[in-house]
Design an enzyme around this catalytic site. Structure first.
Site, PDB file in Angstrom:
ATOM      1  N   ARG A 153       2.863  -1.211  10.659  1.00  0.00           N
ATOM      2  CA  ARG A 153       4.253  -1.452  11.673  1.00  0.00           C
ATOM      3  C   ARG A 153       4.497  -2.780  12.177  1.00  0.00           C
ATOM      4  NH1 ARG A 153       1.555   3.610  14.943  1.00  0.00           N
ATOM      5  NH2 ARG A 153      -0.171   2.428  13.514  1.00  0.00           N
ATOM      6  N   ASP A 161      -3.487   4.359  -1.923  1.00  0.00           N
ATOM      7  CA  ASP A 161      -4.305   4.771  -0.967  1.00  0.00           C
ATOM      8  C   ASP A 161      -4.497   6.523  -0.787  1.00  0.00           C
ATOM      9  OD1 ASP A 161      -5.834   5.215   1.077  1.00  0.00           O
ATOM     10  OD2 ASP A 161      -4.321   4.284   2.671  1.00  0.00           O
ATOM     11  N   LYS A 181       0.882  -1.080   0.011  1.00  0.00           N
ATOM     12  CA  LYS A 181       0.119   0.053   0.096  1.00  0.00           C
ATOM     13  C   LYS A 181       0.789   1.306   0.069  1.00  0.00           C
ATOM     14  CE  LYS A 181      -2.397   1.613   3.826  1.00  0.00           C
ATOM     15  NZ  LYS A 181      -2.211   3.250   3.621  1.00  0.00           N
ATOM     16  N   LYS A 202      -7.468   8.222  -0.997  1.00  0.00           N
ATOM     17  CA  LYS A 202      -8.623   8.717  -0.584  1.00  0.00           C
ATOM     18  C   LYS A 202      -9.374  10.008  -1.185  1.00  0.00           C
ATOM     19  CE  LYS A 202      -8.107   6.836   3.936  1.00  0.00           C
ATOM     20  NZ  LYS A 202      -6.425   6.571   3.785  1.00  0.00           N
ATOM     21  N   THR A 225     -11.648   5.958  10.957  1.00  0.00           N
ATOM     22  CA  THR A 225     -11.854   5.190  12.245  1.00  0.00           C
ATOM     23  C   THR A 225     -11.236   6.087  13.325  1.00  0.00           C
ATOM     24  OG1 THR A 225      -9.682   4.509  11.716  1.00  0.00           O
ATOM     25  CG2 THR A 225     -11.523   2.873  11.738  1.00  0.00           C
ATOM     26  N   ASP A 283     -13.819  14.903  -4.195  1.00  0.00           N
ATOM     27  CA  ASP A 283     -14.061  16.146  -4.676  1.00  0.00           C
ATOM     28  C   ASP A 283     -15.209  16.208  -5.690  1.00  0.00           C
ATOM     29  OD1 ASP A 283     -13.632  18.730  -6.039  1.00  0.00           O
ATOM     30  OD2 ASP A 283     -11.287  18.405  -5.703  1.00  0.00           O
TER      31      ASP A 283
HETATM   32  O1  C5P Z   1       0.875   0.547  11.156  1.00  0.00           O
HETATM   33  P1  C5P Z   1      -0.373  -0.118  10.971  1.00  0.00           P
HETATM   34  O2  C5P Z   1      -0.664  -1.513  10.899  1.00  0.00           O
HETATM   35  O3  C5P Z   1      -1.356   0.768  12.172  1.00  0.00           O
HETATM   36  O4  C5P Z   1      -1.060   0.671   9.714  1.00  0.00           O
HETATM   37  C1  C5P Z   1      -2.393   0.689   9.167  1.00  0.00           C
HETATM   38  C2  C5P Z   1      -2.268   1.030   7.781  1.00  0.00           C
HETATM   39  O5  C5P Z   1      -3.668   1.248   7.536  1.00  0.00           O
HETATM   40  C3  C5P Z   1      -1.967   2.828   7.887  1.00  0.00           C
HETATM   41  O6  C5P Z   1      -1.469   3.250   6.691  1.00  0.00           O
HETATM   42  C4  C5P Z   1      -3.062   3.503   8.165  1.00  0.00           C
HETATM   43  O7  C5P Z   1      -3.154   4.740   7.698  1.00  0.00           O
HETATM   44  C5  C5P Z   1      -4.266   2.788   7.402  1.00  0.00           C
HETATM   45  N1  C5P Z   1      -5.498   2.883   8.063  1.00  0.00           N
HETATM   46  C6  C5P Z   1      -5.960   2.758   9.162  1.00  0.00           C
HETATM   47  N2  C5P Z   1      -7.367   2.659   9.731  1.00  0.00           N
HETATM   48  C7  C5P Z   1      -8.105   3.051   8.714  1.00  0.00           C
HETATM   49  C8  C5P Z   1      -7.654   3.404   7.392  1.00  0.00           C
HETATM   50  C9  C5P Z   1      -6.458   3.202   7.106  1.00  0.00           C
HETATM   51  O8  C5P Z   1      -5.010   2.371  10.180  1.00  0.00           O
HETATM   52  N3  C5P Z   1      -9.495   3.255   8.977  1.00  0.00           N
END
Ligand code: C5P
Length: 232
Positions: free
Chosen positions: A211, A59, A32, A61, A119, A64
């Site tokens: 992460r 990604d 991603k 998003k 979220t 517009d």
């Molecule tokens: O590091 P981590 O596993 O928390 O990363 C989750 C990824 O998913 C990040 O790129 C974050 O921006 C994305 N994301 C999220 N929650 C959402 C939409 C996207 O954590 N509702």
């Protein structure tokens, strides 16, 4: 629709991203690319990663007026990514325009996924700042149904919502779920999390994992563990 693990490459430079992907040697995980990396490096980073043989979820998003989204999607379509997204809040007209823009002359197009409510937006702010009434699960589901009606392929949602989305929008409507953590891992700033195995059980189609893989001592082993729990 194959289940897959998508690695959130939340790096700020090409150098860091490619150094990370080099660790995978022969393997080509689905990655991603988000706003940070795309705005730092531009479309070239998408072409570079694609040329290395990875599938890409871009990604960005989009949100517009329909005409602007249609034209922007037409440009993104030329990058030949596998999945991209927009905000369902832009209305069905905007989502339909996005599909039109994304569709290539041969009729093919990347998967198009909607963000329902972020979220990071809680129910109180949604009511008081955005003046959107209704309970959060109801609003999320309504947006998912709008996305399905506009012809989109699925939504980004919490793994906890994936089961209900499939119930309401059909089992072929794809759920892409972030917020995944290993049972023995750090939760970090995520609030509602699931393990890859739980996400599989509840029916997520794709998990987005950042992460737990990117910050792991051995990212390849962490990725393999996700695949073993979620896909195999
Ligand atoms: O590091 P981590 O596993 O928390 O990363 C989750 C990824 O998913 C990040 O790129 C974050 O921006 C994305 N994301 C999220 N929650 C959402 C939409 C996207 O954590 N509702």
């Amino acid at each position: 629709m194959g289940k897959d693990v998508i690695i959130a490459c939340d790096f700020s430079s090409r150098e860091d991203t490619l150094a990370f992907l080099d660790k995978f040697e022969g393997r080509k995980p689905f990655v991603k690319i988000g706003m940070e990396l795309y705005y730092a490096e531009g479309p070239a980073i998408v072409r570079d990663i694609k040329a290395r043989g990875h599938k890409i979820f871009l990604d960005l998003k989009l949100h517009d007026i329909p005409n602007t989204v249609k034209k922007a999607m037409a440009v993104l379509s030329r990058l030949d990514v596998d999945m991209t997204n927009l905000h369902a809040a832009g209305t069905k007209a905007m989502m339909e325009a996005a599909i039109e823009g994304l569709t290539k002359p041969d009729g093919s197009r990347p998967m198009l996924i909607a963000v329902t409510q972020l979220t990071s937006t809680d129910e109180e702010r949604m009511h008081n700042e955005l003046l959107i009434q209704g309970a959060m699960p109801e609003v999320v589901m309504h947006y998912a149904q709008n996305a399905a009606a506009a012809g989109l392929d699925g939504v980004v949602c919490s793994p906890l919502e994936a089961g209900v989305v499939h119930e309401k929008c059909g089992k072929n409507f794809v759920t892409v779920t972030p917020g995944v953590r290993f049972a023995d891992g750090d939760i970090g700033d995520q609030k509602r999390v699931m393990t890859p195995a739980e996400a599989k059980k509840i029916g997520s189609d794709y998990i987005v994992v950042g992460r737990p893989i990117t910050a792991a001592e051995d990212p390849v082993a962490a990725y393999e563990r996700c695949v073993a729990e979620f896909v195999d």
